[in-house]
Scaffold this motif. Structure first.
Motif, mmCIF file in Angstrom:
data_model
loop_
_atom_site.group_PDB
_atom_site.id
_atom_site.type_symbol
_atom_site.label_atom_id
_atom_site.label_comp_id
_atom_site.label_asym_id
_atom_site.label_seq_id
_atom_site.Cartn_x
_atom_site.Cartn_y
_atom_site.Cartn_z
ATOM 1 N N ALA A 285 0.752 -1.146 0.078
ATOM 2 C CA ALA A 285 -0.034 -0.083 0.136
ATOM 3 C C ALA A 285 1.104 1.330 -0.070
ATOM 4 O O ALA A 285 0.580 2.349 -0.722
ATOM 5 C CB ALA A 285 -0.870 -0.070 1.293
ATOM 6 N N GLN A 286 1.911 1.115 0.792
ATOM 7 C CA GLN A 286 2.913 2.412 0.681
ATOM 8 C C GLN A 286 3.521 2.565 -0.595
ATOM 9 O O GLN A 286 3.544 3.811 -1.078
ATOM 10 C CB GLN A 286 3.981 1.990 1.730
ATOM 11 C CG GLN A 286 3.717 2.261 3.258
ATOM 12 C CD GLN A 286 4.089 3.820 3.597
ATOM 13 O OE1 GLN A 286 4.320 4.530 2.969
ATOM 14 N NE2 GLN A 286 3.525 3.849 5.008
ATOM 15 N N ALA A 287 3.797 1.805 -1.283
ATOM 16 C CA ALA A 287 4.556 1.692 -2.648
ATOM 17 C C ALA A 287 3.270 2.363 -3.667
ATOM 18 O O ALA A 287 3.610 3.161 -4.406
ATOM 19 C CB ALA A 287 5.181 0.410 -3.130
ATOM 20 N N GLN A 288 2.039 1.497 -3.545
ATOM 21 C CA GLN A 288 1.114 1.922 -4.402
ATOM 22 C C GLN A 288 0.658 3.422 -4.111
ATOM 23 O O GLN A 288 0.304 4.199 -5.218
ATOM 24 C CB GLN A 288 -0.290 1.145 -4.319
ATOM 25 C CG GLN A 288 0.158 -0.270 -4.845
ATOM 26 C CD GLN A 288 -1.150 -1.182 -4.110
ATOM 27 O OE1 GLN A 288 -1.628 -0.984 -3.134
ATOM 28 N NE2 GLN A 288 -1.324 -2.132 -4.678
ATOM 29 N N GLY A 289 0.887 3.921 -2.917
ATOM 30 C CA GLY A 289 0.271 5.339 -2.691
ATOM 31 C C GLY A 289 1.384 6.128 -3.134
ATOM 32 O O GLY A 289 1.074 7.481 -3.761
ATOM 33 N N LEU A 290 2.753 5.959 -3.125
ATOM 34 C CA LEU A 290 3.713 6.837 -3.550
ATOM 35 C C LEU A 290 3.605 6.862 -5.074
ATOM 36 O O LEU A 290 3.620 8.116 -5.837
ATOM 37 C CB LEU A 290 5.042 6.588 -3.080
ATOM 38 C CG LEU A 290 6.288 7.310 -3.641
ATOM 39 C CD1 LEU A 290 6.199 8.900 -3.136
ATOM 40 C CD2 LEU A 290 7.546 6.828 -3.200
ATOM 41 N N ALA A 291 3.486 5.976 -5.634
ATOM 42 C CA ALA A 291 3.491 5.714 -7.259
ATOM 43 C C ALA A 291 2.198 6.695 -7.627
ATOM 44 O O ALA A 291 2.265 7.418 -8.725
ATOM 45 C CB ALA A 291 3.415 4.279 -7.816
ATOM 46 N N ARG A 292 1.224 6.535 -7.118
ATOM 47 C CA ARG A 292 -0.005 7.326 -7.502
ATOM 48 C C ARG A 292 0.066 8.823 -7.108
ATOM 49 O O ARG A 292 -0.344 9.648 -7.917
ATOM 50 C CB ARG A 292 -1.275 6.693 -6.569
ATOM 51 C CG ARG A 292 -2.800 7.236 -6.938
ATOM 52 C CD ARG A 292 -3.807 6.549 -6.068
ATOM 53 N NE ARG A 292 -3.592 6.312 -4.453
ATOM 54 C CZ ARG A 292 -3.444 5.461 -4.112
ATOM 55 N NH1 ARG A 292 -3.207 4.237 -4.793
ATOM 56 N NH2 ARG A 292 -3.316 5.413 -2.785
#
Length: 258
Positions: free
Chosen positions: A217-224
């Motif tokens: 979720a952290q990775a997805q949040g930064l990419a988004r």
């Protein structure tokens, strides 16, 4: 505390306790065989130094790898072998140490990483820089893309690849580790890359498919937030997702240098 389990990695990795010894052994063996300049200073404090690994011939550019450990553990000596991939592709690699919490704040570590980036950039004038880091190190290289960080060499950064990064620090306020990190709400917001404008340099966020849901979720949040590329690598967990950096033919090295 409430989110301790969400951010616990080793407990969910088979043989997780054996990885640190494995990293240290591989790193020491790599240093013994590599062309390297160890313990190069970038500041006046004991841990403000970096190891530099040099390719055969003139380097095409410089990769800076920043290690993880929740800003509380490890130093540069555990990760030397991760220079192997970029090095074989003709890139120099710098791996710094930095001070650890609670002897310093996360904001202070951010300033240290900016100092090492500028120091390395000055040594290799005109060459492009590519930044990558793992976990807390992924957070720190992401911070180098944020406009509030004083960084003379920002225009030289050609790509940032945060691996399993912590892009939003506010959840860490609800973990026991914050007794050591000593974050307050204001610093957690200021040090969260997801709350900053995306950098000019392209960003690829990398994470393992078998990581804890909080890290995905952290990775997805930064990419988004930064409209960057996101790679969720199959069959990789938090401790082996960085292994690709040691392989010049890996997809991770291709993403970093491509």
């Amino acid at each position: 505390m409430e989110l301790d389990d969400a951010y616990a990695n080793g407990a969910y990795i088979a043989g997780g306790d054996k990885f640190p010894d494995r990293w240290a052994g591989a790193a020491a063996a790599f240093r013994d065989a590599a062309q390297c300049e160890l313990d190069q200073p970038y500041g006046g404090r004991a841990r403000e130094d970096y190891d530099l690994f040099l390719p055969v011939g003139a380097p095409k550019g410089v990769v800076i790898f920043v290690h993880g450990g929740y800003w509380m553990a490890f130093d540069k000596s555990w990760w030397s072998h991760l220079a192997a991939g970029p090095l074989a592709r003709g890139w120099a690699v710098a791996i710094p140490s930095y001070d650890l919490c609670p002897d310093i704040t996360i904001a202070g570590i951010t300033r240290q990483i900016a100092a090492v980036v500028d120091t390395v950039a000055a040594r290799f004038a005109g060459l492009p820089l590519r930044l990558t880091g793992h976990s807390a190190g992924g957070h720190l290289v992401a911070r180098m893309g944020c406009a509030d960080v004083s960084l003379a060499a920002r225009h030289r950064i050609a790509r940032i690849v945060p691996v399993s990064p912590l892009g939003d620090l506010e959840p860490l306020l609800r973990t026991s580790m914050n007794e050591t990190l000593q974050l307050d709400a204001a610093e957690a917001r200021a040090e969260s890359p997801v709350l900053h404008r995306a950098p000019d340099a392209p960003v690829t966020v990398w994470v393992g498919a078998d990581e804890r849901p909080a890290f995905i979720a952290q990775a997805q949040g930064l990419a988004r937030a930064w409209q960057g590329d996101l790679v969720i690598e199959p069959a990789r967990h938090h401790f082996d997702v960085i292994d690709g950096l040691a392989d010049p033919d890996s997809n991770l090295v291709a993403a970093l240098l491509g």
